[in-house]
Scaffold this motif. Structure first.
Motif, PDB file in Angstrom:
ATOM      1  N   ASP A  16      -3.995 -50.680  33.064  1.00 42.82           N
ATOM      2  CA  ASP A  16      -5.755 -51.435  33.204  1.00 42.82           C
ATOM      3  C   ASP A  16      -4.645 -53.343  34.017  1.00 42.82           C
ATOM      4  N   LEU A  17      -5.955 -54.004  34.854  1.00 42.05           N
ATOM      5  CA  LEU A  17      -5.811 -54.917  35.493  1.00 42.05           C
ATOM      6  C   LEU A  17      -5.146 -56.307  34.763  1.00 42.05           C
ATOM      7  N   SER A  18      -4.675 -56.679  34.896  1.00 39.39           N
ATOM      8  CA  SER A  18      -4.245 -57.796  33.776  1.00 39.39           C
ATOM      9  C   SER A  18      -4.830 -59.430  34.073  1.00 39.39           C
ATOM     10  N   LEU A  22      -5.387 -60.250  38.335  1.00 40.02           N
ATOM     11  CA  LEU A  22      -7.082 -60.391  38.424  1.00 40.02           C
ATOM     12  C   LEU A  22      -6.834 -61.792  39.368  1.00 40.02           C
ATOM     13  N   THR A  23      -6.576 -62.592  38.479  1.00 39.42           N
ATOM     14  CA  THR A  23      -6.857 -64.377  39.099  1.00 39.42           C
ATOM     15  C   THR A  23      -6.120 -63.857  40.519  1.00 39.42           C
ATOM     16  N   ALA A  24      -4.772 -63.468  40.305  1.00 38.13           N
ATOM     17  CA  ALA A  24      -3.679 -63.262  41.487  1.00 38.13           C
ATOM     18  C   ALA A  24      -4.486 -63.263  42.686  1.00 38.13           C
ATOM     19  N   ILE A  25      -5.252 -61.544  42.707  1.00 39.92           N
ATOM     20  CA  ILE A  25      -5.843 -61.450  43.651  1.00 39.92           C
ATOM     21  C   ILE A  25      -6.618 -61.843  43.824  1.00 39.92           C
ATOM     22  N   ALA A  29      -7.124 -64.321  48.245  1.00 38.46           N
ATOM     23  CA  ALA A  29      -8.605 -63.836  48.756  1.00 38.46           C
ATOM     24  C   ALA A  29      -8.816 -65.205  49.046  1.00 38.46           C
ATOM     25  N   THR A  30      -9.410 -65.631  48.466  1.00 37.10           N
ATOM     26  CA  THR A  30     -10.006 -67.043  48.684  1.00 37.10           C
ATOM     27  C   THR A  30      -8.711 -68.086  49.606  1.00 37.10           C
ATOM     28  N   ARG A 130     -14.481 -61.575  32.083  1.00 33.21           N
ATOM     29  CA  ARG A 130     -13.182 -60.905  31.577  1.00 33.21           C
ATOM     30  C   ARG A 130     -11.753 -61.965  31.440  1.00 33.21           C
ATOM     31  N   LEU A 131     -11.990 -62.806  32.022  1.00 32.76           N
ATOM     32  CA  LEU A 131     -10.566 -64.034  31.593  1.00 32.76           C
ATOM     33  C   LEU A 131     -11.260 -64.832  30.219  1.00 32.76           C
ATOM     34  N   ILE A 132     -12.329 -65.268  29.757  1.00 32.85           N
ATOM     35  CA  ILE A 132     -13.024 -66.089  28.849  1.00 32.85           C
ATOM     36  C   ILE A 132     -13.548 -65.040  27.931  1.00 32.85           C
TER      37      ILE A 132
END
Length: 268
Positions: A16-18, A22-25, A29-30, A130-132
């Motif tokens: 799974d993508l941690s 996910l946040t780093a990607i 991208a930003t 996903r995070l909260i």
């Protein structure tokens, strides 16, 4: 094809993508988008116009990736590994968003700019879920036993009928699976659409009986439907933008010179 891109080299099951990755990607991208916008703006006007060969090409590739990201998140419905599909969804959406943002030049105050705002909202909604929200859902999941062990005899009898109805339908939809873990996939809809419709209606009756949505917060009950709806609206708007700029270039130009690649100039 996409499975090969995200499959581990040792052939093991995809992880799974941690939340961290996910946040780093998304953050990368930003940053890449903003950096690219600054760099592109340094070049002559012919290059940093949205319809220039470079930026129009970026828009085409980015649009394809965004469409693919939508399809990848539905991987589980097509019998694919859900974790692999989610990874592909995140990567393709992130790269596609970079290309589309660079193409737009952050022209927010325009009709296509609405699509950028919508894309941003969809991204933030996905991150929040996903995070909260996922943490809240984990805490809620264990409390669902009470709904199934209700002391209301009428409800218990009705629930038993619905479960039996689902099992009967499942014999013709997919006799190899179990009702407790079954979810309708695309192949089922294609093979037995009427039976799948009846099964889905039975599931909805079961959810209403158990008051599934009432037992959780509004966000938990509706975020998935909202995320899906906004994604469909975005893809529809993206398709409309492609059609108008390609076939109705005269209408889009509104008296200006048509400098971008197009097929017809309808609407001049």
């Amino acid at each position: 094809m996409y499975t090969a891109l995200i499959k581990s080299s040792n052939g093991s099951k995809p992880k799974d993508l941690s939340n961290f990755h996910l946040t780093a990607i998304v953050v990368c991208a930003t940053l890449i988008s903003l950096t690219a916008l600054i760099i592109i703006d340094i070049f002559p006007t012919k290059i940093h116009q949205p319809g220039s060969p470079l930026l129009q090409s970026a828009a085409i590739v980015g649009s394809i990736l965004l469409i693919l990201s939508f399809l990848l998140i539905m991987a589980k419905r097509f019998g694919r590994n859900g974790k692999s599909g989610f990874k592909g969804h995140v990567w393709f959406a992130s790269i596609g968003a970079i290309l589309v943002i660079v193409h737009s030049g952050l022209s927010i105050f325009s009709i296509p700019g609405i699509l950028l705002i919508l894309l941003l909202f969809i991204t933030l909604l996905g991150l929040w879920a996903r995070l909260i929200l996922s943490q809240k859902m984990m805490n809620t999941f264990g409390s669902k036993l009470a709904a199934f062990s209700t002391t209301n005899e009428v409800k218990r009898a009705e629930l038993a009928k619905l479960i039996q109805r689902k099992r009967e339908l499942l014999k013709d939809i997919d006799p190899t699976t179990d009702e407790a873990i079954f979810s309708i996939q695309a192949k089922n809809w294609i093979k037995t659409p009427l039976l799948c419709y009846r099964y889905q209606q039975t599931v909805e009756k079961e959810n209403r009986l158990l008051e599934t949505k009432k037992s959780v917060s509004y966000g938990q009950a509706h975020y998935r439907s909202l995320h899906r709806l906004l994604s469909i609206v975005f893809l529809f708007g993206l398709l409309l933008h492609v059609i108008t700029t390609t076939f109705f270039a005269g209408y889009v130009a509104d008296g200006r010179s048509i400098y971008w690649w197009h097929i017809t100039e309808w609407g001049s």
